[in-house]
Scaffold this motif. Structure first.
Motif, PDB file in Angstrom:
ATOM      1  N   LEU A 113      12.524   3.746  -4.614  1.00 60.58           N
ATOM      2  CA  LEU A 113      13.213   4.964  -5.061  1.00 60.58           C
ATOM      3  C   LEU A 113      14.372   4.630  -6.002  1.00 60.58           C
ATOM      4  O   LEU A 113      14.601   5.329  -6.999  1.00 60.58           O
ATOM      5  N   ILE A 114      15.080   3.560  -5.703  1.00 59.88           N
ATOM      6  CA  ILE A 114      16.194   3.146  -6.561  1.00 59.88           C
ATOM      7  C   ILE A 114      15.683   2.706  -7.935  1.00 59.88           C
ATOM      8  O   ILE A 114      16.208   3.115  -8.978  1.00 59.88           O
ATOM      9  N   LEU A 115      14.642   1.877  -7.929  1.00 59.87           N
ATOM     10  CA  LEU A 115      14.079   1.403  -9.193  1.00 59.87           C
ATOM     11  C   LEU A 115      13.463   2.551  -9.986  1.00 59.87           C
ATOM     12  O   LEU A 115      13.579   2.602 -11.226  1.00 59.87           O
ATOM     13  N   ALA A 116      12.821   3.477  -9.293  1.00 61.19           N
ATOM     14  CA  ALA A 116      12.224   4.628  -9.971  1.00 61.19           C
ATOM     15  C   ALA A 116      13.287   5.503 -10.599  1.00 61.19           C
ATOM     16  O   ALA A 116      13.120   6.019 -11.715  1.00 61.19           O
ATOM     17  N   ALA A 117      14.396   5.688  -9.905  1.00 63.93           N
ATOM     18  CA  ALA A 117      15.483   6.504 -10.445  1.00 63.93           C
ATOM     19  C   ALA A 117      16.128   5.844 -11.660  1.00 63.93           C
ATOM     20  O   ALA A 117      16.522   6.512 -12.617  1.00 63.93           O
ATOM     21  N   GLN A 118      16.215   4.525 -11.640  1.00 62.76           N
ATOM     22  CA  GLN A 118      16.816   3.803 -12.766  1.00 62.76           C
ATOM     23  C   GLN A 118      16.013   3.978 -14.048  1.00 62.76           C
ATOM     24  O   GLN A 118      16.577   4.092 -15.134  1.00 62.76           O
ATOM     25  N   GLY A 137       8.428  11.842  -0.569  1.00 61.56           N
ATOM     26  CA  GLY A 137       7.534  12.403   0.428  1.00 61.56           C
ATOM     27  C   GLY A 137       6.271  11.572   0.585  1.00 61.56           C
ATOM     28  O   GLY A 137       5.789  11.355   1.702  1.00 61.56           O
ATOM     29  N   ALA A 138       5.716  11.105  -0.543  1.00 57.91           N
ATOM     30  CA  ALA A 138       4.506  10.282  -0.484  1.00 57.91           C
ATOM     31  C   ALA A 138       4.786   8.959   0.225  1.00 57.91           C
ATOM     32  O   ALA A 138       3.945   8.471   1.007  1.00 57.91           O
ATOM     33  N   VAL A 196       4.934   9.673   3.973  1.00 56.55           N
ATOM     34  CA  VAL A 196       3.609   9.907   4.550  1.00 56.55           C
ATOM     35  C   VAL A 196       2.867   8.581   4.747  1.00 56.55           C
ATOM     36  O   VAL A 196       2.294   8.316   5.814  1.00 56.55           O
ATOM     37  N   ALA A 197       2.868   7.744   3.709  1.00 56.78           N
ATOM     38  CA  ALA A 197       2.185   6.451   3.806  1.00 56.78           C
ATOM     39  C   ALA A 197       2.829   5.565   4.865  1.00 56.78           C
ATOM     40  O   ALA A 197       2.133   4.868   5.614  1.00 56.78           O
ATOM     41  N   SER A 198       4.150   5.602   4.946  1.00 58.63           N
ATOM     42  CA  SER A 198       4.856   4.820   5.957  1.00 58.63           C
ATOM     43  C   SER A 198       4.489   5.298   7.355  1.00 58.63           C
ATOM     44  O   SER A 198       4.266   4.482   8.264  1.00 58.63           O
ATOM     45  N   GLY A 199       4.414   6.605   7.530  1.00 54.35           N
ATOM     46  CA  GLY A 199       4.045   7.157   8.836  1.00 54.35           C
ATOM     47  C   GLY A 199       2.654   6.741   9.271  1.00 54.35           C
ATOM     48  O   GLY A 199       2.421   6.464  10.453  1.00 54.35           O
ATOM     49  N   GLN A 200       1.729   6.684   8.322  1.00 48.05           N
ATOM     50  CA  GLN A 200       0.364   6.255   8.651  1.00 48.05           C
ATOM     51  C   GLN A 200       0.336   4.797   9.100  1.00 48.05           C
ATOM     52  O   GLN A 200      -0.360   4.443  10.063  1.00 48.05           O
ATOM     53  N   GLU A 201       1.098   3.946   8.411  1.00 44.18           N
ATOM     54  CA  GLU A 201       1.139   2.533   8.792  1.00 44.18           C
ATOM     55  C   GLU A 201       1.779   2.362  10.168  1.00 44.18           C
ATOM     56  O   GLU A 201       1.297   1.578  10.999  1.00 44.18           O
ATOM     57  N   LEU A 202       2.851   3.096  10.440  1.00 44.58           N
ATOM     58  CA  LEU A 202       3.528   2.990  11.725  1.00 44.58           C
ATOM     59  C   LEU A 202       2.671   3.546  12.857  1.00 44.58           C
ATOM     60  O   LEU A 202       2.714   3.037  13.979  1.00 44.58           O
ATOM     61  N   ARG A 203       1.897   4.584  12.553  1.00 43.74           N
ATOM     62  CA  ARG A 203       1.008   5.146  13.574  1.00 43.74           C
ATOM     63  C   ARG A 203      -0.034   4.116  14.004  1.00 43.74           C
ATOM     64  O   ARG A 203      -0.302   3.942  15.199  1.00 43.74           O
ATOM     65  N   ARG A 215       0.838  -1.211   0.000  1.00 39.68           N
ATOM     66  CA  ARG A 215       0.000   0.000   0.000  1.00 39.68           C
ATOM     67  C   ARG A 215       0.866   1.251   0.000  1.00 39.68           C
ATOM     68  O   ARG A 215       0.569   2.232  -0.671  1.00 39.68           O
ATOM     69  N   MET A 216       1.929   1.230   0.777  1.00 41.59           N
ATOM     70  CA  MET A 216       2.842   2.364   0.806  1.00 41.59           C
ATOM     71  C   MET A 216       3.465   2.595  -0.563  1.00 41.59           C
ATOM     72  O   MET A 216       3.574   3.736  -1.039  1.00 41.59           O
ATOM     73  N   ILE A 217       3.879   1.508  -1.219  1.00 38.06           N
ATOM     74  CA  ILE A 217       4.474   1.621  -2.550  1.00 38.06           C
ATOM     75  C   ILE A 217       3.471   2.202  -3.536  1.00 38.06           C
ATOM     76  O   ILE A 217       3.813   3.079  -4.344  1.00 38.06           O
ATOM     77  N   HIS A 218       2.239   1.730  -3.466  1.00 35.52           N
ATOM     78  CA  HIS A 218       1.201   2.244  -4.363  1.00 35.52           C
ATOM     79  C   HIS A 218       0.998   3.744  -4.170  1.00 35.52           C
ATOM     80  O   HIS A 218       0.873   4.501  -5.141  1.00 35.52           O
ATOM     81  N   HIS A 219       0.994   4.177  -2.919  1.00 32.82           N
ATOM     82  CA  HIS A 219       0.822   5.601  -2.635  1.00 32.82           C
ATOM     83  C   HIS A 219       1.978   6.411  -3.222  1.00 32.82           C
ATOM     84  O   HIS A 219       1.782   7.491  -3.783  1.00 32.82           O
ATOM     85  N   GLY A 220       3.188   5.879  -3.095  1.00 34.66           N
ATOM     86  CA  GLY A 220       4.349   6.577  -3.646  1.00 34.66           C
ATOM     87  C   GLY A 220       4.326   6.651  -5.166  1.00 34.66           C
ATOM     88  O   GLY A 220       4.641   7.688  -5.753  1.00 34.66           O
ATOM     89  N   LEU A 221       3.933   5.560  -5.828  1.00 35.06           N
ATOM     90  CA  LEU A 221       3.878   5.541  -7.288  1.00 35.06           C
ATOM     91  C   LEU A 221       2.818   6.499  -7.825  1.00 35.06           C
ATOM     92  O   LEU A 221       2.997   7.097  -8.894  1.00 35.06           O
TER      93      LEU A 221
END
Length: 213
Positions: A198-203, A95-96, A99-106, A80-86
């Motif tokens: 982030l690494i795959l997106a940058a590639q 940043g996305a 944010v998604a990671s923070g929601q899951e950890l909360r 879900r976090m990855i989907h939010h970032g994409l």
């Protein structure tokens, strides 16, 4: 069983008035423990390492649309976090993801601060019961021919309250540390997944944000 219940009630009464807030704290601790246990059971059922690996493979192949589609309806918090970032790759993918990671950890860390408070509060309530019990014992000395019974009753009240407070604290500390360890493991999984994305997106040039070194 009735004998055990009677013994518990008898101890509760002998523990003095401080046993009422101790019992309230104990009830709160039990409710939090049960809620967290069921939450982590549901959480474990949602995890899907296979789906996460499939998203990684799709991103590595450069098929962004398919990766978004694969992660769209996932119940796995990492996916879900990855989907939010994409979905927010054109503004700030990093940043996305944060944010998604923070929601899951909360959600995963919910009530941990309350458990920490209980671990601190319960022994203090027991100590308060100790003080009031000893005070009652000293005020009874020499007051009547039944002073001995009153003194021993006050000491018993002090010991019962102390034992109850320590028991609650110990019984809360163990699961709290376990939940903290699960939270730490989840944080590591989320950070690792975010860095991989982030690494795959940058590639493949999916976003305008380069991963941190």
């Amino acid at each position: 069983m009735p004998l055990l219940a009677n013994a518990v009630v008898d101890l509760f009464i002998k523990g003095g008035p401080i046993m009422y807030p101790i019992a309230l704290v104990s009830l709160v601790a039990v409710c939090i423990f049960v809620e967290r246990v069921f939450w982590w059971i549901r959480f474990a059922a949602k995890r899907s390492p296979k789906q996460l690996e499939e998203v990684y493979v799709t991103l590595e192949s450069g098929d962004l649309a398919k990766a978004i589609s694969q992660s769209a309806k996932s119940s796995d918090p990492v996916v879900r976090m990855i989907h939010h970032g994409l979905q927010h790759r054109h503004t700030s993918m990093q940043g996305a993801l944060e944010v998604a990671s923070g929601q899951e950890l909360r959600d995963a860390g919910r009530f941990l601060s309350a458990m920490d408070t209980i671990v601190t509060l319960a022994p203090l309530l027991g100590l308060l019961g100790t003080v009031t019990g000893i005070m009652g014992s000293f005020t009874s000395i020499g007051s009547s021919e039944l002073a001995v019974e009153k003194v021993t009753g006050g000491i018993g009240e002090a010991l019962i309250a102390t034992a109850a407070g320590l028991g609650i604290a110990i019984g809360t500390l163990v699961p709290m540390n376990y939940f903290h360890s699960r939270l730490t493991a989840l944080k590591f999984d989320l950070e690792a997944a975010a860095n991989n994305v982030l690494i795959l997106a940058a590639q493949h040039g999916f976003d305008k944000v380069t991963p941190k070194a």
